[in-house]
Each structure stands twice: as structure tokens, then as C-alpha cells.
Enzyme design. Structure first.
Site, PDB file in Angstrom:
ATOM      1  N   ASN A 142      -8.590  -1.379   4.289  1.00 40.73           N
ATOM      2  CA  ASN A 142      -8.721  -1.614   2.853  1.00 40.73           C
ATOM      3  C   ASN A 142      -7.644  -2.548   2.325  1.00 40.73           C
ATOM      4  OD1 ASN A 142      -6.835   0.508   3.459  1.00 40.73           O
ATOM      5  ND2 ASN A 142      -6.747   0.976   1.286  1.00 40.73           N
ATOM      6  N   ASP A 202       0.860  -1.183   0.000  1.00 39.79           N
ATOM      7  CA  ASP A 202       0.000   0.000   0.000  1.00 39.79           C
ATOM      8  C   ASP A 202       0.901   1.240   0.000  1.00 39.79           C
ATOM      9  OD1 ASP A 202      -2.334   1.582   0.288  1.00 39.79           O
ATOM     10  OD2 ASP A 202      -2.015   1.672   2.448  1.00 39.79           O
ATOM     11  N   THR A 238      -2.681   1.145  -4.555  1.00 43.07           N
ATOM     12  CA  THR A 238      -3.211   2.226  -3.719  1.00 43.07           C
ATOM     13  C   THR A 238      -4.557   2.689  -4.244  1.00 43.07           C
ATOM     14  OG1 THR A 238      -2.774   4.474  -2.932  1.00 43.07           O
ATOM     15  CG2 THR A 238      -1.907   3.916  -5.092  1.00 43.07           C
ATOM     16  N   GLY A 239      -5.349   3.231  -3.337  1.00 39.11           N
ATOM     17  CA  GLY A 239      -6.613   3.836  -3.739  1.00 39.11           C
ATOM     18  C   GLY A 239      -6.473   5.295  -4.083  1.00 39.11           C
ATOM     19  N   ASP A 240      -5.248   5.811  -4.051  1.00 36.90           N
ATOM     20  CA  ASP A 240      -4.990   7.230  -4.267  1.00 36.90           C
ATOM     21  C   ASP A 240      -4.968   7.577  -5.755  1.00 36.90           C
ATOM     22  OD1 ASP A 240      -4.537   9.805  -3.511  1.00 36.90           O
ATOM     23  OD2 ASP A 240      -2.923   9.308  -2.126  1.00 36.90           O
ATOM     24  N   THR A 268      -0.274   4.938   1.098  1.00 41.69           N
ATOM     25  CA  THR A 268      -0.532   5.887   2.170  1.00 41.69           C
ATOM     26  C   THR A 268      -0.401   5.218   3.524  1.00 41.69           C
ATOM     27  OG1 THR A 268      -2.107   6.965   0.700  1.00 41.69           O
ATOM     28  CG2 THR A 268      -2.157   7.600   3.021  1.00 41.69           C
ATOM     29  N   PHE A 314     -11.767  20.068  -8.957  1.00 39.61           N
ATOM     30  CA  PHE A 314     -10.709  19.281  -9.594  1.00 39.61           C
ATOM     31  C   PHE A 314     -11.271  17.955 -10.106  1.00 39.61           C
ATOM     32  CE2 PHE A 314      -7.510  15.965  -9.463  1.00 39.61           C
ATOM     33  CZ  PHE A 314      -6.419  16.557 -10.081  1.00 39.61           C
TER      34      PHE A 314
END
Length: 1211
Positions: free
Chosen positions: A830, A414, A687-689, A416, A553
Site C-alpha cells: 500500500n 507509513d 497511514t491507513g490505520d 504500521t 466498535f
């Protein structure tokens, strides 16, 4: 509109797995609806317990026994034990029953203890208090007692105990702010909204008066989708129906921020929450070593059956002669003699199976279990992995996978909170070529005495001063940041004047970093009140700007804008975004200077944004409002029309400058990733970013390098080109240079090799993993093409990943044709699915809760500890258990093969060669402790060397110590030793005569000749040989090793003396009486024992000496050098010099070339004085002439450099 119409509309807008399959009705506060409105149909829902444990008090024994007897060895010994109970066998049932009982009991205790730890963790979560509104009062109850329909009160900084629908908040506008770091990895604040008709119910008494029902879909795993409606019953007969969406749903595990309290109703509880549905089922993980053990057991089982079959056939061939039939003194009954020959043959076959069953080492499993359990404490006791800040060290949730830490080929991490500290900081900003650095950090060092700002370039003029202040104002206004309300409104301003820190929250951590950076540079954002943004300038004067429009954004535009009106009535449009999306829209400004600075910061891995503006006239503003309103009111293709409006509005900018923000990496994260790469592992970031954020982190952590060519497989590209074409384009790109060969082959080649990195997002991954429909024109297998691309990339970044997608990626790699060993590491809930799916799951005990740590196999406090866990602990665990497994099979072949040979000399009568006590205690007592201590203490290479040279990890990769050639060598070595034992002892009794008292005496040894004497002699040589074989393999000696090895031999001698020297009253036979002492009374017997031990060990010793001298491995080279320098090798010697030389290669012109070593023309003396530089200080030492050296052309003749594979080191 009736409910069926709403359901149809919902179904139209929901596709795939998220379609409306069924619904549930929830009665808020468990209140029945008013009479006559609808039928009251209570439904049963699960409670709010979370279960990560495997056993309960009631099912532990049957479930654990079932799992243990799934193992081949345990099941086999159970069958053997039952056979010994049922039929007449040559050995006692206790010889199989006692070891089996011991193995099962020890394993059950170990697994029960580990599950008890999981129960404690579950209870800590399930028993935490929550506040529930009942009868107008707030009461406390345990989390596990929460039910669907309960109204829950959650206060600031508390975690939501289940999935909730927001009813009301302490804020007047009915909003609350939530951080979902433990769910999707993003620590930014998200805004959620209460239902408009319930947001006025603020107190517990008011909420208790609410009459409403919620109709929603059954639980679905998608975190970002939710459909339902709420029916609110007021005074009118017809209820008010309002739609519910994901913006109303608060998920379990998220945390309430910047809101004093909320009231919400529970709709999904326990294992039905969306987070629990994203958990993978906890299956039993088995290591590659255990799979190898099972394969070897099958081979030995086949050998066992073959032995029993051969002896059964030969027995009946032997007894075919009437003179060799059963002797008369066996006293068999007539019924036994008349039995069918097949039944007798089957009984004899089973008896031979029992006689030879010790070739299957059941005690190996209990030794392995004890080694894993005790060995796991070396991780717990490792002070280097203890975190002083948290006051915690590593955790081991399961010890079954210790050796798998030494076999990892893919690491999925991951971003973050795992790679980064999730702590953004503004490093610098550039305005018209002038660089400003906030006084916090510059190049990693605190600027002494710096306050306000640091002017790196010359001071700006008056006009430039205005541009500078306009730049700072733009960053104070162009954002969606909110101020954390700790005091009253006036108190905020007063707090700022008093020097108190102001806390900002936002959906983007970058924006918080920018606003905080502006505060350090003299411009402070105060608040947003009544659509007016207030900022404090350098002169402590408040400036107010009316916020008119926000152009949010999005990842396609990669920019955001705001339109504001100053107190003087001027309209400004401020824009910030990625350089690629801002520079093309700029018409003036110092573009080249800013572009150069942006490129410089991007190379350093900083996250860059460009800032621009333009002034609007009143007419232009009116036109802008018209464009935006028409797009917002569109019912169809709203997103497309908004994008077109933004494109028209955001142009003709004047460039102000750029910013550089650092997402601070965890300590030594980049060094850890670099070490993993050198160790031969491939690192993927899941990552979910956002893509931009994740890519910047990958550069900073050295996952991507400056020369890495980035390949994008994203939604933006697949919209321009079909997925099929994109995949084949990427495939051609990565395979153009080196065909179909994988990245591993090129890991040691020169710098001209093109390095590739792949970036893929979640939506594209779903399309890649979607099963290809038959009959389509493309028809290709996208999975295989995708895997081929990934194999040839040095690193892969997967962004915008849902939790289950992370698990799917891991599963995809696990199922590929190479079947690599995978490791997943993360810190949030997550990441749990990914952690459970991988062969080895590691949780980080970080800021995002303990869900990952609780569901992982191992837990650490920082990402940097992964380096030691894999390169040191994993390396040791693997080589120790590999030796343990091979040694166990070897010593059991030595043990049982003489028994097989003995049958040829006793008429295949199933006569045991060894006494029952020896049969039972051989694996339990005489030979078990030395190998157990070896598997706990052995260090074939110094720990510091393993950390310094990650490439040593490659030597044990792909289960190299348990491959079939090695297994066959150990087996043949065992057969050779067994032949030496048996026939060596046999020839000692070659000449026998009868004594005067009728005893048979061996003339050459003066020993009484008998079955038990012969067997005891063979057993004595056996025990000493296998123990000394382990002593020869031991590299790291401690007093414990000496005590156990020599103590085991002494224990065998003492036991044999006592066993044969005393008449034991509980035995109905005394066949071993005085046998051992009489054997030791013969001088030739002593000499024979010593001679047989030497002959048995000689081939292995010769093989080791020749291989070390002629074909040394890297490990053996380092061992030799470490002995040469008396254990101080790790302090000064460049390890690249000790690597095994590469095989002959051909250059591009086809000429065969040796190693590119340049030899000195003059003859080299035996030793040379050399100077090495480590840590900036020279160490002087002498190097043996066995190290190959070459002259370094860059320095004088007094300096040399080693020529060998691996990192270059000048000495």
C-alpha cells in the site's frame, strides 16, 4: 428481474470513479454455460505477470539510447560529432566521438545492470508456484501462467496470487480470515465470506462440478469497493443469482490466516489487480543536482554559441581587408571561393562551435554516473545498517538519486511496520485505583521473578476483589477475538492446562493484546462455541457466558459493547472504549482515580481504554433486543437508527477501570524522528490505520509532544461545521501568533512558541483536494489554505489513507510553490504509490512482503537506519557531487578559454591551440581520476560528528552548494586562471629572434617559438593547476588520493614524453615530435611554469584563508576544531559551541542586542581545564580560547556552558 435492472440498481449506489462503466463475464473453470441459458462470449484478459522493470531484451538499446540522448550534453555532442563528419573542421571526429561512445556505453551498462536486478525480483514473484484445480485434480503451475477463470486453492499462510472471489473454505460456516498488512498496513485479521450457494463445494472434485459465471465491473483501483454477481447453474433452467461485494473479494498480496485452505476463482490478474492499479507508473526520477547540471549546461551552451558567433563575425571583419584574405597556399577551389557568403559564414560558425565544444563537459556525465554507481556500494557495505535478525543489509535499486538523500525536506512515513513493530502489549490495567502490571514489562524492564500479577497499590478487600474479577471477565468477553485452531476443541483446553500457548487473532491488535494480558493475569479466553464464550478463571474453572448481542466498535462512538448471560442467568452489558466516550455515560465508580491514571498513561503515549458495565433485567434485555432488531431491519438510514439505538442502550454504566496498551515502536524510531526534525526536515505520517491508534503512535515516536496543540481536520468535525469554515478556523489559529511566516523561521526560538500538529483523515482529504467548482459561494482554493496550515505545523498525521491518497499527498507537497524535495518510506504494497511518487522512495524489508522494497529506490531493514542514510551518506553524497559538478565546469573553462583567446592572435583561422591527443585525453585521462576519487572518498566532516549534530544537514539544504553565486564564482575563477595561463605563456615568447638555421627562438627562455610549443606550455600549466586546485580542496587524505593525484600528473608527463619522443608510424603527421622535451630543456620555462601555477592558485587560496579566519562557516569551525584535537573532536566536544554565531537581533523593546554571551569579569587564560559529561562519565580535556564561554549561574565558577545556537550542553 433482468440484468439491466440489477445494473441500474448497482449504478445508483456507486458514484464517482467507482460507477459501473463496463462489465466482464468470467466463466468459472473455463466452462461454458449450459445450452440455451446465455451466449458464450470468451474474453481476452492479461496474464498474471507483474512487471516492475523498465526494459526488455528487445527494446533496451532503442529505449536506452532515446533516454540518454534526452540529456542536453549527450544530444549536443551527437550533433557536434555529426558536424565533424559532414564538414571540414579543425579537429578530428574522434575527439568527440570517442568520449561520447564511452559515456553512452558506461551509462547503458549501469542502467542495464540495475534493470536486470529488477527482472530477477519480478521473476521470483512470477515464477512462484500456485495450486490450480483442473479436471478434479489440484495441479501446480507458475503464478504468471494463472488466467482469469482459473479455480485456485490457497492454503494457510499463503499469499493470494491475484484478485479472487471466494467460493468455499475449510470452515463449515464458509468464512476465512485474512490479514491485509501489505495492502492497507493493518495486520489485524479480517473475515471474508464464501458465496452461500457454493460454500458446500469443499474438495477439488466438488469444485470441478460447479457451473457458474461471474459478472462484475472492470478493474477499479479502490481497494474497498467491488460490485458484481454470480450466476449458479444447477439442475433448473434459470440460474441462481447472488450478489457479490467486497466481503467476497480476496485481494492480491493479502495472506490467508486461521483457515486450512480455500477455493476461489481468479477475476483480476497481473497488472489489472487492484494492488497493481494502485501502483504509480514508474517514471524516470531526476535529482536536483542533475537539474542544476542541465541549467549550467544551457548557460555554457549560450557562452559557446556567443564565442563562436563573436569569432565568426571578427573573422569576416579581419578578412574585409584584401591583404588579410585567405592566403594563396590554402589552395581553395574556385567553387569554394564562389560560395555564398552566408553559407561560408555558417560553415565557419559550425567550425568554431566544434573548436570550442569542449567547454561542454560530456565526460562529466560519465564521471557522475560512475561516481553514483560506485558510491552506492558505500551504503551496501555499511555494517551499521546490517540487520543481524534478518541477515540482510540495505539495497540500492537505483543509484541515480544518491545526492538527493542529502536534500530531503519532507519525510512521508507509513506507521504500521515502519515506525512500529506492529506488536501490541498490555502494559497495565487500573481497577478502582489499583494498578496491575502483567509480568512481561514494567518501565521497559523485565520484572524479576514476577508471576501472575504485580500489585502496586494495597491489596483490595473482598468487595474490591469481586470488582477486580468482574473487570477481568469484562475484558475476556468484550471483544471479537478468535482462537487459532491448532488442535481439536478438547485439545485447546488440554493445551492450556499443559501450558501450551494459545494463539489469538482479531480485527484489532489491541483486543489481542488485552486478551493475552488477561491470560497473564489469570483469566484465559478459550473459545466461542455455539454462541457461548468460554473462559478459564484463576482456579482453572471453566465459566460459560452466552453471547447475546455485539454492539460493534465504530469511530464515531469510539466504543464497543457486548451483552452476555451468565450460567446463573444474569444479564450483563460490558462496554469498553475511549475515555471521552465512556466517562460521560458513567453514573458510579471511582472515576477520578481512574481518570488520573488514564491521563498519566496518555502522556506516556500508551493507548488507553476504559471498561464499564451494567446489569440488565430480563425486561430491559427484551427492550434492548427490540430496539436493536428494529434498527437492523431498517432499509433506509440503517446506520443512523443503529447509532440512536446504541445511544439509548449504552448509558448508566458503573466504571470498572482502564487499560493501557503499548504499540511497541521500532528500536530508536523516536530518536530518528527527533534527529530528522533537528536536521530541518518535516515528518508526516501517512497511514491507513484509525486516528486514535495513529495519534498514540505519533506521541510515542515524539512526532507530537506534550505541548503540541492538536488541530483536527476530520470527518467528525466537518459534519458539525462546513469544510470551508473549518479550514479558515484552523488557518486563523496557526497564523494568529506569527502571521504568514513559516515554521522554519521559528525552529530555533524559545519554548513559548506554540507547537501545532495537524490530524486529517482520508475522506476530508478527498474533499480538500477536490477541484473547486466555479460559481460556488465559497470559491476558495482549499489546497492553498490546507498547504498554508501544514507549513505552520511541526508535524502532520494523515489517517485512513488509501494508497493513491498517500501518493496524492506527496504530489501535492511536491507541486507546492517551494518545490521541496520529498522522501517516502514504507514497508507494504500500500506504500508503493507513495514511494514511486516521492523524489526518493525507501522501502523497508519487513513482515509485510517485499513489494515496497522491490519498487523503491533504496531498501533498508529498519526505520532507524534512515538516520544514517540521510545525515551521513546523503550529506557526503551531496557535497561530493556538488564539488564534482563545479570542478568539471571550472576545469573546462580553464581548458577552452585560452583557445578562444588564441583566435585573436591567429587571424581567427580556427587553428587549434592544443594537439589532438591533448584535446581527446584531457577529460578522459589527465584530469578525470582525481575528481572521481575525490567524489568517492572525501569526508569534509567526521562521520561521528554528522550523526551527533543533525543540524549540520541544514547547511547543505536547498541545493546550497550549487546555487548561482557559487557557480559564477567557479566560472570567473576558471576565466582568471585561463587568462593567466595564456598571457603568462605569451609574454614568455615576447622577444623572439631567428637562429642560424632559420628557426624562431624566444630569447628569454631559449625555446623554439612555435604554435605547438606555445600550446604545450599552456596545457602543462593547465593540467598542473586544475589538479593542484583539487588537492587544495581535499580535506580527507588517503593513500589512494595521493596515488591518483600525483600519479595523474606523472602520467601526463610520461605520456607527453612518449607522444613527442617517438615517431609513430600510424600518424600522418609528426607535429608534436620533440616539442615537450625541448620545452622542458629550458630552465626559465620550468620557473615560468611554477610561477604561473602559483599565480593561478593564489586568489583562491587567499579567499579561503580570509573566509576561514574572518567569516568561518559551521563546517569550517568544526574542521578547525577537529584538526586542533587531532581527529578526536567527536569524542568529547559539545558541537553547539562550534556553530556559527547568529546575526544581530532586536529584542521585543527594539533594542539591538548582541549574542547573549555572559563574559567573565577576569581575563581569560589561553586555555581552561573543563569537565564534560558524556554517557554519564566525565572526560577531561583542554579547550582552546577561541571557543566562547560564559559562566553558568547554576553552578560554581569552575563550570561553564557554551553560548551558541543549537542544543544546550553543559560542560
Amino acid at each position: 428481474m433482468d440484468f439491466s435492472t440489477i445494473r441500474n440498481l448497482i449504478t445508483r449506489y456507486c458514484t464517482g470513479e467507482e460507477s459501473w462503466v463496463d462489465s466482464r463475464t468470467i466463466y468459472i473453470g473455463h466452462k461454458e454455460p449450459p445450452p440455451g441459458t446465455e451466449a458464450y462470449i470468451p474474453q481476452r484478459f492479461p496474464d498474471n505477470r507483474i512487471v516492475s522493470s523498465k526494459y526488455t531484451f528487445w527494446n533496451f538499446i532503442p529505449k536506452n539510447l532515446f533516454e540518454q540522448f534526452r540529456r542536453i550534453a549527450n544530444f549536443y555532442f551527437l550533433i557536434i560529432f555529426l558536424v565533424q563528419l559532414i564538414i571540414d573542421t579543425p579537429t578530428s571526429p574522434m575527439t568527440s566521438g570517442l568520449p561520447l561512445f564511452f559515456v553512452i556505453t558506461v551509462t547503458a551498462i549501469k542502467q542495464g545492470y540495475e534493470d536486470w536486478i529488477r527482472h530477477k525480483a519480478d521473476n521470483a514473484v512470477n515464477q512462484c508456484p500456485v495450486h490450480v484445480t483442473q479436471h478434479g485434480k489440484v495441479v501446480r503451475k507458475q503464478s504468471q501462467k494463472l488466467r482469469v477463470g482459473d479455480i485456485v486453492q490457497v492454503k494457510e499462510d499463503e499469499t493470494f496470487p491475484c484478485d479472487l472471489i471466494l467460493l468455499s473454505t475449510s470452515r463449515e460456516d464458509g468464512t476465512c480470515f485474512v490479514t491485509t498488512a501489505s495492502l492497507d498496513g493493518e495486520s489485524s485479521h479480517k473475515t471474508y465470506y464464501a458465496v452461500q450457494d457454493t460454500k458446500a463445494f469443499n474438495t477439488a472434485e466438488e469444485v470441478d462440478t460447479l457451473h457458474a459465471t461471474i459478472e462484475c465491473e472492470q478493474p477499479q483501483p479502490d481497494l474497498y469497493k467491488f460490485v458484481g454477481r454470480i450466476n449458479i447453474y444447477l439442475d433448473r433452467d434459470e440460474p441462481i443469482a447472488r450478489p457479490l461485494g467486497s466481503e467476497n473479494l480476496l485481494l492480491r498480496g493479502a495472506t490467508l490466516k486461521n483457515t486450512e485452505y480455500i477455493h476461489a476463482v481468479a477475476i483480476y490478474t497481473g497488472m489489472e489487480t487492484k494492488m497493481a492499479l494502485n501502483y504509480q507508473s514508474k517514471s524516470q526520477k531526476r535529482s536536483a543536482v542533475e537539474k542544476s547540471m542541465n541549467a549550467y549546461l544551457i548557460v555554457y551552451l549560450c557562452i559557446l554559441i556567443s564565442k563562436a558567433l563573436i569569432n565568426t563575425v571578427l573573422k569576416y571583419v579581419w578578412q574585409a581587408n584584401p591583404n588579410r584574405d585567405e592566403p594563396w597556399y590554402n589552395q581553395k577551389t574556385e567553387t569554394e571561393r564562389q560560395r555564398h557568403v552566408l553559407i561560408r559564414a555558417f560553415t565557419d560558425f559550425l567550425a568554431f562551435m566544434v573548436l570550442f565544444n569542449y567547454i561542454i563537459p560530456v565526460s562529466m556525465y560519465v564521471t557522475v554516473e560512475m561516481q553514483k554507481f560506485l558510491g552506492s556500494y558505500f551504503i551496501l557495505w555499511d555494517d551499521d545498517m546490517f540487520d543481524e535478525e534478518l541477515g540482510e543489509g540495505p539495497l540500492v535499486n537505483t543509484s541515480d538519486l544518491n545526492e538527493e538523500l542529502g536534500q530531503v525536506e519532507y519525510v512521508f512515513t507509513d506507521k504500521t511496520g515502519t515506525l512500529t513493530e506492529n506488536n501490541m502489549e498490555l502494559r497495565e490495567c487500573c481497577v478502582d485505583g489499583h494498578v496491575y502490571v502483567p509480568h512481561a514489562i514494567c518501565n521497559g524492564q523485565i520484572l524479576p521473578g514476577a508471576a501472575g500479577m504485580d500489585m502496586i497499590d494495597s491489596s483490595p478487600g473482598v468487595d474490591e476483589k469481586e470488582r477486580e474479577e468482574l473487570f477481568f471477565r469484562a475484558l475476556c468477553l468484550c471483544h471479537t477475538v478468535q482462537v487459532k485452531e491448532e488442535e481439536t476443541v478438547d485439545g485447546i483446553k488440554r493445551g492450556i492446562y499443559q501450558g501450551k500457548s494459545t494463539s489469538y487473532i482479531s480485527s484489532s491488535p489491541d483486543e489481542v493484546a488485552l486478551v493475552e494480558g488477561m491470560k497473564r493475569l489469570g483469566f484465559t479466553y478459550l473459545r466461542l462455541k455455539d454462541s457461548h464464550m468460554e473462559i478459564l478463571n484463576r482456579q482453572d474453572e471453566m465459566e460459560r457466558f452466552e453471547l447475546l448481542e455485539v454492539l460493534n466498535f465504530d469511530s464515531v462512538r469510539r466504543r464497543m459493547s457486548v451483552i452476555v448471560r451468565s450460567s446463573s442467568g444474569e444479564y450483563y452489558l460490558f462496554c469498553k472504549g475511549a475515555d471521552s466516550s465512556v466517562f460521560p455515560r458513567v453514573v458510579s465508580g471511582k472515576v477520578e482515580q481512574v481518570r488520573a491514571r488514564v491521563e498519566h498513561n496518555a502522556v506516556e503515549g500508551l493507548r488507553t481504554l476504559c471498561v464499564a458495565y451494567k446489569k440488565l433485567t430480563h425486561e430491559e434485555y427484551e427492550e434492548t433486543c427490540r430496539l436493536l432488531n428494529s434498527a437492523k431491519l431498517a432499509l433506509r438510514e440503517r446506520d443512523k437508527k443503529l447509532a440512536e439505538a446504541y445511544d439509548v442502550i449504552e448509558k448508566d454504566f458503573i466504571l470498572l477501570g482502564a487499560t493501557a496498551v503499548e504499540d511497541r515502536l521500532q528500536d530508536k524510531a523516536a530518536d530518528t524522528i527527533e534527529s530528522l526534525h533537528k536536521a530541518g526536515m518535516k515528518v508526516w505520517v501517512l497511514t491507513g490505520d484509525k486516528m486514535e491508534t495513529a495519534a498514540a503512535t505519533c506521541y510515542a515516536s515524539k512526532l507530537f509532544h506534550r505541548n503540541t496543540q492538536i488541530l483536527e481536520l476530520t470527518t467528525k468535525r466537518t459534519e458539525e461545521q462546513s469544510l470551508h469554515d473549518v479550514l479558515f478556523d484552523l488557518s486563523r489559529t496557526v497564523l494568529r501568533q506569527h502571521g504568514s511566516m513559516t515554521r522554519d523561521i521559528f525552529s530555533g526560538l524559545s519554548d513559548d512558541y506554540q507547537d501545532y500538529g495537524l490530524i486529517i483523515d482520508g475522506a476530508t482529504l478527498s474533499a480538500v483536494l477536490k477541484p473547486t467548482q466555479e460559481g460556488t459561494s465559497n470559491g476558495g482554493n482549499y489546497k492553498e489554505i490546507f498547504l498554508e496550515i501544514c507549513r505552520n505545523c511541526s508535524a502532520v498525521l494523515c489517517c485512513r489513507m488509501a494508497p493513491l491518497q498517500k501518493a496524492q499527498i506527496v504530489k501535492l507537497i511536491k507541486a507546492s510553490k517551494e518545490h521541496p524535495i520529498t522522501l517516502a518510506i514504507g514497508d507494504g504494497a500500500n506504500d508503493v504509490s507513495m514511494i514511486l511518487e516521492a523524489h526518493v522512495g525507501i522501502g523497508i524489508m519487513g513482515k509485510e512482503g517485499r513489494q515496497a522494497a522491490r519498487n523503491s529506490d533504496y531498501a533498508i531493514t529498519k526505520f532507524k537506519h534512515l538516520k544514517k542514510m540521510l545525515l551521513v551518506h546523503g550529506h557526503y553524497y551531496y557535497i561530493r557531487i556538488a564539488e564534482l559538478v563545479q570542478y568539471f565546469f571550472y576545469k573546462n573553462v580553464c581548458f577552452i578559454f585560452p583557445q578562444f583567446l588564441y583566435q585573436f592572435f591567429c587571424g581567427f583561422s580556427q587553428q587549434p591551440l592544443y594537439d589532438t591527443a591533448y584535446l581527446t585525453l584531457y577529460n578522459i585521462s589527465f584530469t578525470s581520476l582525481p575528481i572521481l576519487l575525490y567524489s568517492l572518498m572525501e569526508q569534509h566532516i567526521n562521520m561521528d560528528i554528522l550523526k551527533r549534530d543533525p543540524s549540520l544537514y541544514r547547511d547543505i539544504a536547498k541545493n546550497s552548494f550549487l546555487r548561482w553565486p557559487t557557480f559564477i564564482y567557479w566560472t570567473f575563477l576558471g576565466v582568471f586562471d585561463a587568462v593567466v595561463f595564456f598571457f603568462g605563456a605569451f609574454f614568455l615568447f615576447d622577444n623572439t629572434t631567428f637562429t642560424s638555421n632559420g628557426q624562431l627562438m624566444a630569447t628569454n627562455t631559449q625555446m623554439m617559438f612555435g604554435n605547438w610549443t606555445f600550446g604545450t606550455l599552456v596545457f602543462t600549466v593547465l593540467v598542473f593547476t586544475v589538479t593542484l586546485k583539487l588537492a587544495l580542496d581535499t580535506h580527507y587524505w588517503t593513500w589512494i588520493n595521493h596515488f591518483v593525484i600525483w600519479g595523474s600528473l606523472l602520467f601526463y608527463v610520461i605520456f607527453s614524453l612518449l607522444w613527442g619522443g617517438i615517431v609513430w608510424p600510424f600518424l600522418n603527421y609528426q607535429r608534436m615530435y620533440y616539442v615537450f622535451m625541448q620545452m622542458l630543456s629550458s630552465g626559465p620555462a620550468w620557473l615560468s611554469i611554477i610561477l604561473l601555477i602559483i599565480v593561478s592558485l593564489l586568489p583562491d587560496v587567499v579567499k579561503k584563508v580570509l573566509c576561514r579566519a574572518l567569516w568561518p562557516t559551521t563546517t569550517e569551525r568544526i574542521q578547525n576544531a577537529d584538526k586542533l584535537y587531532k581527529g578526536h573532536l567527536s569524542e568529547f566536544t559539545p558541537l553547539s559551541s562550534l556553530h556559527a554565531p547568529p546575526a544581530r537581533k532586536h529584542d521585543r523593546h527594539g533594542n539591538e542586542s548582541q549574542n547573549h554571551t555572559l563574559h567573565r569579569s577576569d581575563s581569560s587564560p589561553p586555555k581552561k581545564l573543563m569537565c564534560t559529561y558524556w554517557g554519564g562519565r566525565p572526560d577531561y580535556c583542554t579547550f582552546s580560547s577561541f571557543l566562547r564561554i560564559r559562566e553558568n549561574p547554576r553552578f560554581s565558577g569552575a563550570a561553564y556552558t557554551y553560548s551558541a545556537p543549537g542544543p544546550e550542553t553543559s560542560v
